[in-house]
Scaffold this motif. Structure first.
Motif, PDB file in Angstrom:
ATOM      1  N   VAL A  91      -4.989   1.041   0.396  1.00 47.72           N
ATOM      2  CA  VAL A  91      -4.489   2.403   0.562  1.00 47.72           C
ATOM      3  C   VAL A  91      -5.568   3.359   0.072  1.00 47.72           C
ATOM      4  O   VAL A  91      -6.047   3.228  -1.060  1.00 47.72           O
ATOM      5  CB  VAL A  91      -3.184   2.628  -0.227  1.00 47.72           C
ATOM      6  CG1 VAL A  91      -2.693   4.055  -0.056  1.00 47.72           C
ATOM      7  CG2 VAL A  91      -2.114   1.640   0.213  1.00 47.72           C
ATOM      8  N   VAL A 137       4.994   0.539   5.386  1.00 51.54           N
ATOM      9  CA  VAL A 137       4.891   0.630   3.933  1.00 51.54           C
ATOM     10  C   VAL A 137       5.837   1.721   3.458  1.00 51.54           C
ATOM     11  O   VAL A 137       6.298   2.570   4.238  1.00 51.54           O
ATOM     12  CB  VAL A 137       3.452   0.947   3.466  1.00 51.54           C
ATOM     13  CG1 VAL A 137       2.487  -0.129   3.913  1.00 51.54           C
ATOM     14  CG2 VAL A 137       3.013   2.313   3.965  1.00 51.54           C
ATOM     15  N   SER A 186       5.027   3.793  -6.761  1.00 50.64           N
ATOM     16  CA  SER A 186       5.503   2.614  -6.028  1.00 50.64           C
ATOM     17  C   SER A 186       4.780   2.451  -4.704  1.00 50.64           C
ATOM     18  O   SER A 186       4.519   3.425  -3.996  1.00 50.64           O
ATOM     19  CB  SER A 186       7.013   2.733  -5.781  1.00 50.64           C
ATOM     20  OG  SER A 186       7.495   1.666  -5.006  1.00 50.64           O
ATOM     21  N   LEU A 187       4.458   1.209  -4.404  1.00 49.60           N
ATOM     22  CA  LEU A 187       3.886   0.837  -3.108  1.00 49.60           C
ATOM     23  C   LEU A 187       4.580  -0.434  -2.639  1.00 49.60           C
ATOM     24  O   LEU A 187       4.525  -1.460  -3.316  1.00 49.60           O
ATOM     25  CB  LEU A 187       2.383   0.607  -3.220  1.00 49.60           C
ATOM     26  CG  LEU A 187       1.688  -0.015  -1.995  1.00 49.60           C
ATOM     27  CD1 LEU A 187       1.833   0.907  -0.783  1.00 49.60           C
ATOM     28  CD2 LEU A 187       0.225  -0.305  -2.279  1.00 49.60           C
ATOM     29  N   ARG A 188       5.249  -0.361  -1.513  1.00 50.84           N
ATOM     30  CA  ARG A 188       5.946  -1.518  -0.950  1.00 50.84           C
ATOM     31  C   ARG A 188       5.415  -1.781   0.451  1.00 50.84           C
ATOM     32  O   ARG A 188       5.034  -0.862   1.157  1.00 50.84           O
ATOM     33  CB  ARG A 188       7.457  -1.274  -0.904  1.00 50.84           C
ATOM     34  CG  ARG A 188       8.093  -0.972  -2.258  1.00 50.84           C
ATOM     35  CD  ARG A 188       9.592  -0.771  -2.112  1.00 50.84           C
ATOM     36  NE  ARG A 188      10.242  -0.502  -3.375  1.00 50.84           N
ATOM     37  CZ  ARG A 188      10.507   0.709  -3.846  1.00 50.84           C
ATOM     38  NH1 ARG A 188      10.173   1.772  -3.125  1.00 50.84           N
ATOM     39  NH2 ARG A 188      11.111   0.873  -5.006  1.00 50.84           N
ATOM     40  N   MET A 216       5.986   4.391   0.049  1.00 54.30           N
ATOM     41  CA  MET A 216       5.292   4.863  -1.146  1.00 54.30           C
ATOM     42  C   MET A 216       6.116   5.947  -1.820  1.00 54.30           C
ATOM     43  O   MET A 216       6.915   6.636  -1.184  1.00 54.30           O
ATOM     44  CB  MET A 216       3.900   5.404  -0.774  1.00 54.30           C
ATOM     45  CG  MET A 216       2.946   4.322  -0.297  1.00 54.30           C
ATOM     46  SD  MET A 216       1.394   4.970   0.402  1.00 54.30           S
ATOM     47  CE  MET A 216       0.827   6.079  -0.870  1.00 54.30           C
ATOM     48  N   ASN A 227      10.180  -6.810   0.301  1.00 56.60           N
ATOM     49  CA  ASN A 227       8.948  -6.169  -0.127  1.00 56.60           C
ATOM     50  C   ASN A 227       7.906  -7.232  -0.459  1.00 56.60           C
ATOM     51  O   ASN A 227       7.986  -7.895  -1.493  1.00 56.60           O
ATOM     52  CB  ASN A 227       9.224  -5.285  -1.344  1.00 56.60           C
ATOM     53  CG  ASN A 227       7.958  -4.703  -1.933  1.00 56.60           C
ATOM     54  OD1 ASN A 227       6.939  -4.577  -1.252  1.00 56.60           O
ATOM     55  ND2 ASN A 227       8.021  -4.347  -3.198  1.00 56.60           N
ATOM     56  N   LEU A 235       0.783   7.482  -8.680  1.00 62.16           N
ATOM     57  CA  LEU A 235       1.495   6.738  -7.633  1.00 62.16           C
ATOM     58  C   LEU A 235       2.421   5.767  -8.331  1.00 62.16           C
ATOM     59  O   LEU A 235       1.976   4.940  -9.120  1.00 62.16           O
ATOM     60  CB  LEU A 235       0.504   5.989  -6.733  1.00 62.16           C
ATOM     61  CG  LEU A 235       1.116   5.169  -5.598  1.00 62.16           C
ATOM     62  CD1 LEU A 235       1.840   6.081  -4.606  1.00 62.16           C
ATOM     63  CD2 LEU A 235       0.034   4.371  -4.874  1.00 62.16           C
ATOM     64  N   ILE A 284      -3.965   3.593   5.671  1.00 63.86           N
ATOM     65  CA  ILE A 284      -3.641   2.204   5.325  1.00 63.86           C
ATOM     66  C   ILE A 284      -4.572   1.285   6.113  1.00 63.86           C
ATOM     67  O   ILE A 284      -4.746   1.444   7.321  1.00 63.86           O
ATOM     68  CB  ILE A 284      -2.181   1.853   5.669  1.00 63.86           C
ATOM     69  CG1 ILE A 284      -1.214   2.772   4.926  1.00 63.86           C
ATOM     70  CG2 ILE A 284      -1.899   0.390   5.323  1.00 63.86           C
ATOM     71  CD1 ILE A 284      -1.133   2.528   3.444  1.00 63.86           C
ATOM     72  N   VAL A 344       2.400   0.010  -9.680  1.00 64.69           N
ATOM     73  CA  VAL A 344       2.893   0.344  -8.339  1.00 64.69           C
ATOM     74  C   VAL A 344       3.611  -0.835  -7.691  1.00 64.69           C
ATOM     75  O   VAL A 344       4.341  -0.651  -6.706  1.00 64.69           O
ATOM     76  CB  VAL A 344       1.745   0.833  -7.430  1.00 64.69           C
ATOM     77  CG1 VAL A 344       1.060   2.041  -8.040  1.00 64.69           C
ATOM     78  CG2 VAL A 344       0.743  -0.270  -7.162  1.00 64.69           C
ATOM     79  N   ASP A 374      11.352   8.066  -2.210  1.00 67.99           N
ATOM     80  CA  ASP A 374      10.674   6.991  -1.490  1.00 67.99           C
ATOM     81  C   ASP A 374      10.398   7.467  -0.070  1.00 67.99           C
ATOM     82  O   ASP A 374      11.299   7.970   0.609  1.00 67.99           O
ATOM     83  CB  ASP A 374      11.544   5.739  -1.440  1.00 67.99           C
ATOM     84  CG  ASP A 374      11.689   5.087  -2.802  1.00 67.99           C
ATOM     85  OD1 ASP A 374      10.756   5.200  -3.610  1.00 67.99           O
ATOM     86  OD2 ASP A 374      12.742   4.482  -3.059  1.00 67.99           O
TER      87      ASP A 374
END
Length: 198
Positions: A143, A84, A159-161, A86, A28, A157, A101, A51, A127
């Protein structure tokens, strides 16, 4: 002089980090632990950096009527962005639905944002992975969430990976392909020798 001899040059440090990252199949690059940062977001957003953490109890929170909701993240290094992931783990808030994105190699305010894909998230607490429709080398991701599930006052929000390949990974892949091509061209012991010259 002593300082310059004992301090690892920045490019060597990045090279070392890149090799270290190869130990993970899906690393990540938007993780706070590797140096990623949340640079900016929708005015009024709270706990934006959450996030990038691996903590399901923390999340970015913003009023849903401020849509479009957006966040700009600086990745821990430039990568060829491929996808990604999320997630929203919060029960009592609305979750992301339609979003886009964007990627840029240059930092704001000089960013030239390129659309990497438009997506629709599902209404769940899992996820959710999204494969990009266009790959590019980027250090910054944006985003933009244009709609949400539910009718709560606040949207969240958790999580953002970001996933992809670094320059070192691409170099190693190219070297592996080159070695494979060379190996395939080497004649085996069963290959008959050419006839001697007359």
């Amino acid at each position: 002089v002593l300082h310059s001899q004992t301090t690892m040059p920045s490019y060597l440090f990045l090279l070392f980090c890149s090799f270290f990252l190869l130990s993970s199949a899906r690393y990540n690059y938007a993780a706070e632990a590797c140096g990623a940062n949340a640079l900016s977001s929708t005015p009024g957003s709270k706990h934006v950096s959450s996030v990038l953490e691996e903590n399901p109890d923390r999340y970015m929170l913003v009023e849903c009527n401020r849509a479009p909701i957006w966040i700009i993240v600086q990745l821990c290094q430039a990568i060829r962005v491929e996808g990604v992931k999320m997630a929203n783990y919060e029960l009592f808030s609305s979750s992301f639905k339609d979003f886009s994105i964007y990627g840029s190699f240059a930092a704001p305010p000089n960013s030239e944002w390129i659309n990497l894909g438009n997506f629709t998230g599902e209404e769940n607490l899992n996820d959710q992975p999204f494969n990009l429709t266009k790959f590019m080398w980027a250090r910054f991701l944006k985003v933009v969430i244009t709609s949400h599930w539910g009718s709560e006052t606040y949207c969240s929000l958790s999580s953002l990976r970001a996933y992809g390949s670094s320059l070192v990974e691409d170099m190693m892949d190219d070297k592996s392909e080159w070695n494979s091509a060379v190996t395939n061209e080497v004649p085996t012991s069963d290959t008959p020798s050419p006839p001697p010259p007359p």
